[in-house]
Design a protein around this motif. Structure first.
Motif, PDB file in Angstrom:
ATOM      1  N   UNK A  57      -3.747  -4.979   2.843  1.00  0.00           N
ATOM      2  CA  UNK A  57      -4.899  -4.343   2.212  1.00  0.00           C
ATOM      3  C   UNK A  57      -4.395  -3.546   1.016  1.00  0.00           C
ATOM      4  N   UNK A  58      -4.799  -3.934  -0.161  1.00  0.00           N
ATOM      5  CA  UNK A  58      -4.419  -3.227  -1.378  1.00  0.00           C
ATOM      6  C   UNK A  58      -5.473  -2.150  -1.590  1.00  0.00           C
ATOM      7  N   UNK A  59      -5.038  -0.901  -1.428  1.00  0.00           N
ATOM      8  CA  UNK A  59      -5.990   0.204  -1.444  1.00  0.00           C
ATOM      9  C   UNK A  59      -5.533   1.287  -2.411  1.00  0.00           C
ATOM     10  N   UNK A  60      -6.279   2.328  -2.455  1.00  0.00           N
ATOM     11  CA  UNK A  60      -5.965   3.484  -3.282  1.00  0.00           C
ATOM     12  C   UNK A  60      -7.203   4.351  -3.357  1.00  0.00           C
ATOM     13  N   UNK A  61      -7.344   4.947  -4.478  1.00  0.00           N
ATOM     14  CA  UNK A  61      -8.639   5.474  -4.836  1.00  0.00           C
ATOM     15  C   UNK A  61      -9.457   4.246  -5.212  1.00  0.00           C
ATOM     16  N   UNK A  62      -9.154   3.695  -6.379  1.00  0.00           N
ATOM     17  CA  UNK A  62      -9.748   2.436  -6.836  1.00  0.00           C
ATOM     18  C   UNK A  62      -8.622   1.545  -7.326  1.00  0.00           C
ATOM     19  N   UNK A  63      -8.200   0.563  -6.492  1.00  0.00           N
ATOM     20  CA  UNK A  63      -7.061  -0.288  -6.835  1.00  0.00           C
ATOM     21  C   UNK A  63      -7.190  -1.022  -8.169  1.00  0.00           C
ATOM     22  N   UNK A  64      -8.414  -1.306  -8.591  1.00  0.00           N
ATOM     23  CA  UNK A  64      -8.593  -2.044  -9.838  1.00  0.00           C
ATOM     24  C   UNK A  64      -8.253  -1.206 -11.068  1.00  0.00           C
ATOM     25  N   UNK A  65      -7.992   0.083 -10.895  1.00  0.00           N
ATOM     26  CA  UNK A  65      -7.537   0.919 -12.011  1.00  0.00           C
ATOM     27  C   UNK A  65      -6.066   0.680 -12.326  1.00  0.00           C
ATOM     28  N   UNK A  66      -5.342   0.057 -11.422  1.00  0.00           N
ATOM     29  CA  UNK A  66      -3.943  -0.258 -11.689  1.00  0.00           C
ATOM     30  C   UNK A  66      -3.904  -1.450 -12.645  1.00  0.00           C
ATOM     31  N   UNK A  67      -3.318  -1.276 -13.831  1.00  0.00           N
ATOM     32  CA  UNK A  67      -3.309  -2.376 -14.807  1.00  0.00           C
ATOM     33  C   UNK A  67      -2.521  -3.602 -14.347  1.00  0.00           C
ATOM     34  N   UNK A  68      -1.742  -3.460 -13.281  1.00  0.00           N
ATOM     35  CA  UNK A  68      -0.938  -4.567 -12.766  1.00  0.00           C
ATOM     36  C   UNK A  68      -1.575  -5.243 -11.558  1.00  0.00           C
ATOM     37  N   UNK A  69      -2.870  -5.060 -11.354  1.00  0.00           N
ATOM     38  CA  UNK A  69      -3.506  -5.524 -10.115  1.00  0.00           C
ATOM     39  C   UNK A  69      -3.363  -7.030  -9.910  1.00  0.00           C
TER      40      UNK A  69
END
Length: 78
Positions: A57-69
């Motif tokens: 599970x790729x998580x975070x606050x909002x994982x899509x904010x990582x430019x390397x998603x």
């Protein structure tokens, strides 16, 4: 090798929203901690010798904010 059902991995500690119900990783807590591909590969190569998750599970606050998603998702499928 130990098989586990799922593995949660934070790729960014920030969010571009301010949802009232959210209790963590708000963008109001300072600059985002964005994981780099090199850091992720180094960490994943360490735990990959011990565990084999059925799902990551790729998580975070909002994982899509990582430019390397996109690269992170590709790495998860290796």
């Amino acid at each position: 090798m130990i098989t586990i059902r799922q593995f949660d991995y934070h790729v960014v500690d920030a969010c571009n929203l301010a949802c009232e119900f959210c209790t963590h990783y708000s963008n109001f807590k300072g600059p985002a901690n964005i994981m780099t591909i090199d850091a992720i590969e180094a960490e994943w190569s360490q735990w990959a010798t011990v565990i084999r998750p059925e799902r990551i599970h790729i998580i975070g606050g909002e994982p899509l904010l990582n430019p390397n998603i996109v690269e992170i998702v590709r790495l998860a499928f290796r």
